[in-house]
Design a protein around this motif. Structure first.
Motif, short mmCIF file in Angstrom:
data_model
loop_
_atom_site.label_atom_id
_atom_site.label_comp_id
_atom_site.label_asym_id
_atom_site.label_seq_id
_atom_site.Cartn_x
_atom_site.Cartn_y
_atom_site.Cartn_z
N THR A 203 0.83 -1.21 0.00
CA THR A 203 0.00 0.00 0.00
C THR A 203 0.86 1.25 0.00
N GLU A 204 1.93 1.20 0.80
CA GLU A 204 2.83 2.35 0.85
C GLU A 204 3.48 2.58 -0.51
N ALA A 205 3.89 1.47 -1.15
CA ALA A 205 4.50 1.59 -2.48
C ALA A 205 3.50 2.19 -3.48
N GLU A 206 2.23 1.71 -3.39
CA GLU A 206 1.20 2.25 -4.27
C GLU A 206 0.96 3.73 -3.97
N THR A 207 0.98 4.06 -2.66
CA THR A 207 0.80 5.46 -2.27
C THR A 207 1.94 6.32 -2.80
N LEU A 210 1.43 6.89 -6.36
CA LEU A 210 0.43 7.94 -6.56
C LEU A 210 1.03 9.32 -6.33
N ILE A 211 1.85 9.40 -5.27
CA ILE A 211 2.53 10.68 -4.99
C ILE A 211 3.43 11.06 -6.15
N HIS A 212 4.18 10.04 -6.64
CA HIS A 212 5.11 10.29 -7.75
C HIS A 212 4.35 10.77 -9.00
N LYS A 213 3.23 10.10 -9.29
CA LYS A 213 2.45 10.49 -10.47
C LYS A 213 1.92 11.91 -10.31
N LYS A 217 2.56 15.14 -12.45
CA LYS A 217 1.47 15.95 -12.99
C LYS A 217 1.67 17.42 -12.65
N ILE A 218 2.18 17.68 -11.42
CA ILE A 218 2.48 19.07 -11.03
C ILE A 218 3.53 19.66 -11.96
N GLN A 219 4.59 18.86 -12.22
CA GLN A 219 5.63 19.32 -13.13
C GLN A 219 5.06 19.59 -14.52
N GLU A 220 4.17 18.66 -14.95
CA GLU A 220 3.55 18.83 -16.27
C GLU A 220 2.72 20.11 -16.32
N ILE A 221 1.94 20.35 -15.24
CA ILE A 221 1.10 21.55 -15.20
C ILE A 221 1.98 22.80 -15.17
N LYS A 222 3.04 22.76 -14.34
CA LYS A 222 3.94 23.92 -14.27
C LYS A 222 4.58 24.18 -15.62
N ARG A 223 4.98 23.08 -16.31
CA ARG A 223 5.59 23.24 -17.63
C ARG A 223 4.58 23.83 -18.61
N SER A 224 3.31 23.39 -18.48
CA SER A 224 2.28 23.94 -19.35
C SER A 224 2.10 25.43 -19.10
#
Length: 548
Positions: A203-207, A210-213, A217-224
């Protein structure tokens, strides 16, 4: 045993594979010792079975059993080392609020180092000593100090909660399994602990995933946002350039209008000043004659008056001013004509400026393109750097692979594009015939080709030196103000747009709009036939020089 262990060094209790103190030590037939897990995994990976230390090969995999003597020695050594490390790292101190106190200390309670699940008590360093040295107590299960050890006892049977009922999802004691949970699925607490810990790890690995994704996504949004800002800044700069130029044109037209009106007024004033000066001159002459007449008329000498009359000067010449007038110039229509002229000028200038801004915008997506010899028609000659191509009139002996154009004098780029935007420029100077554009990957490359969007070709061409066409099926004749020497090709894959520019004049030549792209697109180059040297100039892929 304790005394003997003190004479042994740490190296004697280290596994040569994991370099840590033995865990479940086993001995190989050659006499070397390893952790059971380490040697097992080593033999699972390496075949045949071989001793990591002396390299002795065992034809049959040895059956390994834990060496209890070495195991006890290693455990004692580990506990002794931990105790020494704990003692050397910090002095014993009184238990503070929130820390677990020693249950044996009387008076001042010292901080507990361990809790015993068998004795249900916590011990400071001093009172922990029996559990580290006495053989009977050493078998007790020790954990990091915790409070409320009674909570680890079954309230119904006053026994240690050392089992877990999977059926009821609760911790139970041994008596519970015989009485209340007799038919239930019961496992040791440690086993359930390991299962749950593994689940938590998963569960921690999955969490973490999720955090990594989400971080991505934050990086992607910032780049956008960054790209949006770059686009906005670029558009603002272009807009400022356009409006500044238009503003300057308006100001020039305004100044010209004012100059025109003032020039008319100056001519009127100059004409009036001439009339006034002439009239004042006549008035001066008439006043002089009037004075002479008045003086003579006052004479009472009859003879003098009669004798003086013939000698009077003749009357000065005068103009008939009856029809003379200064008419104000007509200003009607001056402003309207100036505005109409300004509108025409602005329209031309605006189109030119917008084309320049648009060209600058698409040039931001410039890509490096090189020609693919595996697609070139056998009559074509390509430069070594893959940037030039022309027809040779001589067919080369080349394999007719599926990618090669067999009839049309054509060649594709090595690079393909299946998303986004791209732009490149091609020099066509000195040519009388050529074809340029993009094609989809699956186009027909054998025999005669019908070049239109329906068949996967988005192209423009030059024929007979002066005839420009967009091969839109049917062809569209293009009326260009000047002959392009460098053609820019821009594609927006998602928008379905293919545009061609005169890169030198910063003018749009033609655009295919509403295209539907579903395959890879390749830049297309058709230098056309040589025509006896008349069309021998090559097509040249040029580095993009951003327009100013």
């Amino acid at each position: 045993m304790s005394a003997a262990s003190c004479l042994l060094t740490e190296d004697q209790f280290l596994c040569s594979i994991c370099l840590d103190v033995f865990t479940n030590p086993v001995s190989t037939p050659c006499g070397h010792n390893f952790c059971k897990t380490c040697i097992t995994e080593h033999w699972n990976i390496n075949v045949p079975c071989q001793c990591p230390n002396c390299k002795k090969v065992f034809n049959t995999r040895p059956e390994l059993r834990v060496n209890t003597f070495i195991s006890e020695m290693a455990a004692q050594f580990r506990q002794s080392a931990q105790q020494k490390a704990s003692s050397s790292s910090s002095e014993q101190h009184v238990a503070k609020p929130g820390e677990v106190p020693c249950d044996v200390c009387t008076g001042t309670k010292l901080k507990a180092l361990k809790s015993c699940l068998v004795c249900l008590a916590s011990y400071c360093e001093t009172h922990l000593e029996p559990h580290l040295t006495m053989s009977g107590l050493k078998r007790h299960q020790m954990i990091d100090p915790v409070e409320n050890l009674e909570g680890r006892m079954c309230t119904k049977h006053d026994k240690l909660l050392e089992l877990f009922c999977k059926t009821d999802q609760t911790c139970v004691c041994m008596l519970c399994t015989v009485l209340d949970h007799k038919t239930h699925d019961v496992v040791p607490l440690k086993e359930e602990y390991e299962d749950k810990k593994a689940e938590l790890g998963k569960t921690e690995a999955e969490t973490q995933q999720l955090i990594h994704k989400r971080r991505l996504k934050i990086q992607e949004i910032k780049r956008s946002v960054e790209l949006s800002k770059e686009d906005a800044d670029r558009e603002i700069a272009g807009g400022v350039q356009v409006f500044t130029a238009l503003k300057e044109s308006v100001e020039r037209s305004q100044a010209e209008l004012i100059d025109t009106l003032r020039e008319k007024q100056r001519k009127t004033e100059k004409q009036a000043e001439g009339f006034i000066q002439e009239l004042e001159q006549e008035i001066s002459e008439l006043k002089k004659r009037s004075s002479e007449l008045e003086q003579l008329s006052r004479s009472e000498d009859h003879l003098h008056l009669l004798q003086s009359l013939p000698s009077l000067n003749a009357a000065p010449p005068t103009k008939d001013w009856t029809e003379v007038s200064v008419r104000p110039p007509s200003y009607e229509g001056t402003v309207v004509r100036a505005v109409n002229q300004l509108e025409e000028t602005l329209s031309k200038q605006m189109k030119k400026l917008l084309a320049e801004v648009e060209l600058k915008r698409v040039q931001q997506y410039a890509v490096d393109v090189t020609l693919d010899p595996d697609t070139a028609n056998p009559y074509l000659i390509l430069s070594d750097d893959g940037k030039r191509v022309h027809d040779s009139d001589v067919k080369k002996n080349l394999p007719d692979n599926p990618d090669r154009f067999s009839y049309c004098t054509s060649v594709l780029a090595k690079q393909s594009f299946s998303s986004g935007r791209f732009y490149y420029e091609v020099q066509v100077k000195g040519k009388t015939d050529w074809d340029l554009g993009v094609v989809r990957e699956s186009v027909n490359r054998k025999g005669k080709i019908t070049a239109n969007p329906q068949d996967g070709y988005w192209m423009i061409c030059l024929r007979n030196e002066i005839e420009y066409e967009a091969l839109a099926g049917p062809a569209v004749c293009l009326s260009l103000k000047s002959q392009p020497e460098t053609v820019g090709v821009f594609v927006d894959y998602e928008e379905g747009l293919v545009s061609f520019y005169d890169a030198d004049a910063a003018a749009l030549i033609y655009s295919f709009t509403g295209c539907c792209f579903t395959e890879k697109l390749y830049p297309y180059f058709g230098p056309s036939l040589n025509y006896g040297g008349k069309n021998s100039a090559p097509l040249i892929i040029s580095p993009v020089s951003h327009s100013e």
